[in-house]
Design a protein around this motif. Structure first.
Motif, PDB file in Angstrom:
ATOM      1  N   ASP A   1       0.746  -1.766   0.604  1.00 44.05           N
ATOM      2  CA  ASP A   1       0.229   0.133   0.046  1.00 44.05           C
ATOM      3  C   ASP A   1       0.688   1.728   0.313  1.00 44.05           C
ATOM      4  O   ASP A   1       1.995   1.341   1.169  1.00 44.05           O
ATOM      5  N   PHE A   2       0.947   2.060  -0.818  1.00 42.33           N
ATOM      6  CA  PHE A   2       1.591   3.269  -1.048  1.00 42.33           C
ATOM      7  C   PHE A   2       1.162   4.519  -0.304  1.00 42.33           C
ATOM      8  O   PHE A   2       1.687   5.461  -0.643  1.00 42.33           O
ATOM      9  N   GLU A   3       0.344   4.439  -0.468  1.00 38.78           N
ATOM     10  CA  GLU A   3      -0.443   5.259   0.351  1.00 38.78           C
ATOM     11  C   GLU A   3       0.646   5.455   1.854  1.00 38.78           C
ATOM     12  O   GLU A   3       0.354   6.187   2.681  1.00 38.78           O
ATOM     13  N   GLN A   4       0.127   3.587   2.487  1.00 37.70           N
ATOM     14  CA  GLN A   4       0.768   3.912   3.813  1.00 37.70           C
ATOM     15  C   GLN A   4       2.600   4.037   3.555  1.00 37.70           C
ATOM     16  O   GLN A   4       2.512   4.460   4.965  1.00 37.70           O
ATOM     17  N   TYR A   5       3.172   3.976   2.722  1.00 41.68           N
ATOM     18  CA  TYR A   5       4.240   3.845   2.677  1.00 41.68           C
ATOM     19  C   TYR A   5       4.758   4.665   3.072  1.00 41.68           C
ATOM     20  O   TYR A   5       4.914   6.528   3.229  1.00 41.68           O
ATOM     21  N   ARG A   6       3.695   6.489   2.371  1.00 38.82           N
ATOM     22  CA  ARG A   6       4.154   7.497   2.015  1.00 38.82           C
ATOM     23  C   ARG A   6       3.536   8.706   3.012  1.00 38.82           C
ATOM     24  O   ARG A   6       4.208   9.507   3.739  1.00 38.82           O
ATOM     25  N   ALA A   7       2.752   7.595   3.867  1.00 43.24           N
ATOM     26  CA  ALA A   7       2.184   8.353   5.109  1.00 43.24           C
ATOM     27  C   ALA A   7       3.784   8.440   6.326  1.00 43.24           C
ATOM     28  O   ALA A   7       3.807   9.183   6.910  1.00 43.24           O
ATOM     29  N   ILE A   8       3.620   6.663   6.106  1.00 39.84           N
ATOM     30  CA  ILE A   8       4.894   6.311   7.227  1.00 39.84           C
ATOM     31  C   ILE A   8       6.482   7.043   6.866  1.00 39.84           C
ATOM     32  O   ILE A   8       7.197   8.260   7.530  1.00 39.84           O
ATOM     33  N   LEU A   9       6.491   7.715   5.981  1.00 41.27           N
ATOM     34  CA  LEU A   9       7.780   8.310   5.521  1.00 41.27           C
ATOM     35  C   LEU A   9       7.396  10.226   5.821  1.00 41.27           C
ATOM     36  O   LEU A   9       8.865  10.836   5.913  1.00 41.27           O
ATOM     37  N   ARG A  10       5.850  10.050   5.589  1.00 46.31           N
ATOM     38  CA  ARG A  10       5.878  12.094   5.877  1.00 46.31           C
ATOM     39  C   ARG A  10       6.648  12.018   7.349  1.00 46.31           C
ATOM     40  O   ARG A  10       6.861  13.079   7.077  1.00 46.31           O
ATOM     41  N   ASP A  11       6.497  11.204   8.543  1.00 42.42           N
ATOM     42  CA  ASP A  11       6.804  11.373   9.693  1.00 42.42           C
ATOM     43  C   ASP A  11       8.075  11.293   9.561  1.00 42.42           C
ATOM     44  O   ASP A  11       9.020  11.533  10.488  1.00 42.42           O
ATOM     45  N   ALA A  12       9.139   9.917   8.939  1.00 45.42           N
ATOM     46  CA  ALA A  12      10.120   9.362   9.383  1.00 45.42           C
ATOM     47  C   ALA A  12      11.073  10.415   8.213  1.00 45.42           C
ATOM     48  O   ALA A  12      12.304  10.742   9.305  1.00 45.42           O
ATOM     49  N   ARG A  13      10.774  10.394   7.293  1.00 45.89           N
ATOM     50  CA  ARG A  13      11.196  11.689   6.456  1.00 45.89           C
ATOM     51  C   ARG A  13      10.354  12.904   5.609  1.00 45.89           C
ATOM     52  O   ARG A  13      10.304  12.879   4.171  1.00 45.89           O
ATOM     53  N   PRO A  14      10.660  13.917   6.846  1.00 49.66           N
ATOM     54  CA  PRO A  14       9.729  14.609   6.259  1.00 49.66           C
ATOM     55  C   PRO A  14      10.223  15.672   4.864  1.00 49.66           C
ATOM     56  O   PRO A  14       8.985  16.224   4.559  1.00 49.66           O
ATOM     57  N   ASP A  15      11.135  15.876   4.795  1.00 46.79           N
ATOM     58  CA  ASP A  15      12.112  16.382   3.758  1.00 46.79           C
ATOM     59  C   ASP A  15      11.875  15.487   2.852  1.00 46.79           C
ATOM     60  O   ASP A  15      12.603  16.222   1.461  1.00 46.79           O
ATOM     61  N   HIS A  16      11.447  14.691   2.387  1.00 48.76           N
ATOM     62  CA  HIS A  16      11.385  13.411   1.031  1.00 48.76           C
ATOM     63  C   HIS A  16      10.163  13.983   0.037  1.00 48.76           C
ATOM     64  O   HIS A  16       8.775  13.689   1.082  1.00 48.76           O
ATOM     65  N   THR A  17      10.046  13.953  -0.530  1.00 48.92           N
ATOM     66  CA  THR A  17       8.718  13.053  -1.560  1.00 48.92           C
ATOM     67  C   THR A  17       9.322  12.219  -2.645  1.00 48.92           C
ATOM     68  O   THR A  17      10.086  12.140  -2.810  1.00 48.92           O
ATOM     69  N   VAL A  18       8.070  11.060  -2.203  1.00 48.31           N
ATOM     70  CA  VAL A  18       7.687   9.811  -2.692  1.00 48.31           C
ATOM     71  C   VAL A  18       8.476  10.223  -4.650  1.00 48.31           C
ATOM     72  O   VAL A  18       7.237  10.678  -5.007  1.00 48.31           O
ATOM     73  N   GLY A  19       8.277   9.183  -4.925  1.00 49.67           N
ATOM     74  CA  GLY A  19       9.075   9.570  -6.777  1.00 49.67           C
ATOM     75  C   GLY A  19       7.689   9.068  -7.381  1.00 49.67           C
ATOM     76  O   GLY A  19       7.382   8.412  -6.928  1.00 49.67           O
ATOM     77  N   VAL A  20       8.062   9.434  -8.609  1.00 48.64           N
ATOM     78  CA  VAL A  20       6.382   9.109  -9.276  1.00 48.64           C
ATOM     79  C   VAL A  20       6.847   7.985  -9.853  1.00 48.64           C
ATOM     80  O   VAL A  20       5.642   7.825 -10.046  1.00 48.64           O
ATOM     81  N   PRO A  21       7.828   7.144  -9.923  1.00 43.78           N
ATOM     82  CA  PRO A  21       7.391   5.982  -9.936  1.00 43.78           C
ATOM     83  C   PRO A  21       5.996   5.045  -8.993  1.00 43.78           C
ATOM     84  O   PRO A  21       5.643   4.003  -8.952  1.00 43.78           O
ATOM     85  N   PHE A  22       6.449   5.967  -7.532  1.00 47.79           N
ATOM     86  CA  PHE A  22       5.826   4.951  -6.845  1.00 47.79           C
ATOM     87  C   PHE A  22       4.692   6.028  -6.101  1.00 47.79           C
ATOM     88  O   PHE A  22       4.189   5.910  -4.840  1.00 47.79           O
ATOM     89  N   ASP A  23       4.596   6.793  -6.600  1.00 50.90           N
ATOM     90  CA  ASP A  23       3.719   7.853  -6.139  1.00 50.90           C
ATOM     91  C   ASP A  23       2.155   8.033  -6.216  1.00 50.90           C
ATOM     92  O   ASP A  23       1.614   7.181  -7.603  1.00 50.90           O
ATOM     93  N   PRO A  24       1.326   7.500  -5.378  1.00 48.80           N
ATOM     94  CA  PRO A  24       0.117   6.669  -5.146  1.00 48.80           C
ATOM     95  C   PRO A  24      -1.057   7.356  -6.449  1.00 48.80           C
ATOM     96  O   PRO A  24      -1.778   6.774  -6.565  1.00 48.80           O
TER      97      PRO A  24
END
Length: 243
Positions: free
Chosen positions: A32-55
């Motif tokens: 679930d890449f929505e979940q992945y993005r949510a986890i990294l939003r907290d763990a790596r706030p300066d990171h943007t999930v790349g286009v190939p994996f953007d849900p």
């Protein structure tokens, strides 16, 4: 998969898990890449999930992508990587990327896509069939706990192994900016081939272009990597302090 390859994979997984445990590292796999993005939003706030994996752009409900996170003993996310399946059977990776290279931009950079371009190397021109694209690779090592440990090598190989378990792809490929490629990341993480100068990205703000190499593996390369012994380095800082 042959019996020999199964035994080889079992040895690799067992050795990998021992190394991860020695560093108080637990792997978590998800789809679930929505979940992945949510986890990294907290763990790596300066990171943007790349286009190939953007849900918001991609639908992976068919199981055509997965992510791996590494969690340390304190519960912090200290590693990420993600892989997705791309089928170019009947064509070549070079032909696909000529038409679709803008699907693989570097994150968090406003790009001039009219000036940016893809240059097919000899590897991409020969590759066809089922591809696994590898991206989002990161290891957080603020306190130096993982430096010199061999973790980057084994974590990347673990991603390769998981791709073979999910899809048995003919090839695996990734893009690396020269800023990390020339520091030896491809060699450290097990990529056995590269096509240099594959992508040139021009920022809109007039900065010099980013040049990107394409790293890749054939299926037999992955089998070879999984046969290699795992070099275990130092244990984690937490473990050494507790000793």
């Amino acid at each position: 998969m042959t019996f020999q390859n199964m035994r080889m994979a079992e040895r690799f997984v067992a050795s990998s898990l021992r190394l991860f445990a020695s560093h108080d590292l637990t792997l978590r796999v998800g789809y679930d890449f929505e979940q992945y993005r949510a986890i990294l939003r907290d763990a790596r706030p300066d990171h943007t999930v790349g286009v190939p994996f953007d849900p918001d752009i991609n639908d992976f409900s068919d199981g055509s992508a997965f992510w791996i996170l590494g969690i340390d003993g304190a519960g912090h996310v200290v590693h990420s990587q993600a892989l997705r399946l791309l089928d170019v059977t009947g064509s070549t990776l070079a032909s696909h990327l000529k038409a679709n290279f803008t699907d693989f931009p570097p994150p968090s950079v406003a790009l001039d896509l009219d000036r940016s371009c893809y240059q097919a190397g000899p590897g991409a021109q020969r590759m066809t069939g089922r591809m696994a694209y590898h991206g989002e690779f990161w290891i957080g090592d603020a306190n130096g706990a993982y430096r010199g440990s061999g973790l980057s090598t084994v974590l990347c190989r673990y991603g390769f192994w998981m791709a073979t378990q999910h899809w048995d792809p003919d090839h695996i490929f990734a893009f690396m900016l020269n800023t990390v490629h020339y520091k030896g990341l491809a060699a450290r993480t097990g990529w056995m081939h590269t096509d240099p100068a594959a992508l040139h990205w021009y920022p809109r703000d007039g900065r010099p272009p980013f040049e990107t190499a394409m790293a890749y593996l054939h299926r037999e390369d992955v089998d070879y990597l999984l046969r290699l012994p795992i070099a275990v380095g130092k244990t984690s800082t937490a473990r050494r302090k507790a000793a």
